[in-house]
Design a protein around this motif. Sequence first.
Motif, short mmCIF file in Angstrom:
data_model
loop_
_atom_site.label_atom_id
_atom_site.label_comp_id
_atom_site.label_asym_id
_atom_site.label_seq_id
_atom_site.Cartn_x
_atom_site.Cartn_y
_atom_site.Cartn_z
N ASN A 82 2.32 0.12 -13.10
CA ASN A 82 1.90 1.49 -12.81
C ASN A 82 1.00 1.47 -11.57
O ASN A 82 0.81 0.42 -10.94
N ASP A 83 0.46 2.62 -11.21
CA ASP A 83 -0.37 2.73 -10.00
C ASP A 83 -1.52 1.73 -9.99
O ASP A 83 -1.75 1.03 -9.00
N GLU A 84 -2.25 1.68 -11.10
CA GLU A 84 -3.42 0.81 -11.16
C GLU A 84 -3.04 -0.66 -11.04
O GLU A 84 -3.66 -1.43 -10.29
N ALA A 85 -2.00 -1.06 -11.76
CA ALA A 85 -1.57 -2.45 -11.71
C ALA A 85 -1.03 -2.81 -10.33
O ALA A 85 -1.24 -3.92 -9.84
N ASP A 87 -1.98 -1.46 -7.45
CA ASP A 87 -3.14 -1.63 -6.57
C ASP A 87 -3.73 -3.03 -6.72
O ASP A 87 -4.09 -3.68 -5.73
N THR A 88 -3.82 -3.49 -7.95
CA THR A 88 -4.36 -4.83 -8.19
C THR A 88 -3.45 -5.90 -7.60
O THR A 88 -3.91 -6.85 -6.96
N THR A 91 -3.85 -6.28 -3.92
CA THR A 91 -5.17 -6.71 -3.47
C THR A 91 -5.20 -8.23 -3.39
O THR A 91 -4.78 -8.91 -4.33
N SER A 130 5.67 4.95 -16.91
CA SER A 130 5.13 5.52 -15.67
C SER A 130 6.23 5.65 -14.63
O SER A 130 7.17 4.85 -14.62
N THR A 133 6.34 4.04 -8.29
CA THR A 133 5.20 4.12 -7.38
C THR A 133 5.30 2.99 -6.38
O THR A 133 5.98 1.98 -6.63
N ARG A 135 3.46 0.78 -2.74
CA ARG A 135 2.41 0.49 -1.76
C ARG A 135 3.03 -0.31 -0.62
O ARG A 135 4.00 -1.04 -0.81
#
Length: 210
Positions: A82-85, A87-88, A91, A130, A133, A135
């Motif tokens: 999902n979005d949060e995962a 982003d991680t 990073t 979800s 998404t 990045r």
Amino acid sequence: MPPYQPSADWQYEIPTTGSKRLPPAARYVESLTHQGYGFEAAIADLIDNSIDAGARNVVVSFLRDDDRLAGLLVVDDGCGMNDEALDTAMTVGGREGYAASALGHFGAGLKAASLSHADSLTVISRTKKSPSTGRRWLTARAQADFTCDVVDPRYCQDLVDRYDGIVEWHGTIVRWDRVRAFDTVTAGQADRFLNDAIEKLETHLGLYLH
């Protein structure tokens, strides 16, 4: 301030007066482009991630525009993010927890493997719960200020739909654009380059992931 008085164990002690946070400079991303990854080893690292995500199927797809090699995708049917995962995952050093069977442990493999060969890294993913998404890292922007682009959700869903036979309810697509090795392929040599690259990749993956 009273003078520092060493203890009996002075040779083992380092006196400190506080601490400060020193985040990495944005140009740290530049070091990821010089990791010495071979092409086949870099793809194997991405497939490692797919295996860690529980993928049963992984497809490596070369994108071609007539006689020009345009990019490369690694598509899997793992659990997705999902979005949060995501982003991680995007990073540097961002991943904190690993299963005992995980093949990676430092949170740099995806970025180092990809940016050592491509100037643009896009990751699109979806889970059962979800929506799609995405990045994108552009090396030039990342080196300037660690800026990571958020991919338009409509494009994310469109790309997932193209690989519906693999990414049905969950999965991840890693896309490389501006692949530096592809820029060296001269006119009329795309077939030869692809045949050689695929043969080497099959051999490496067969030995590495057998």
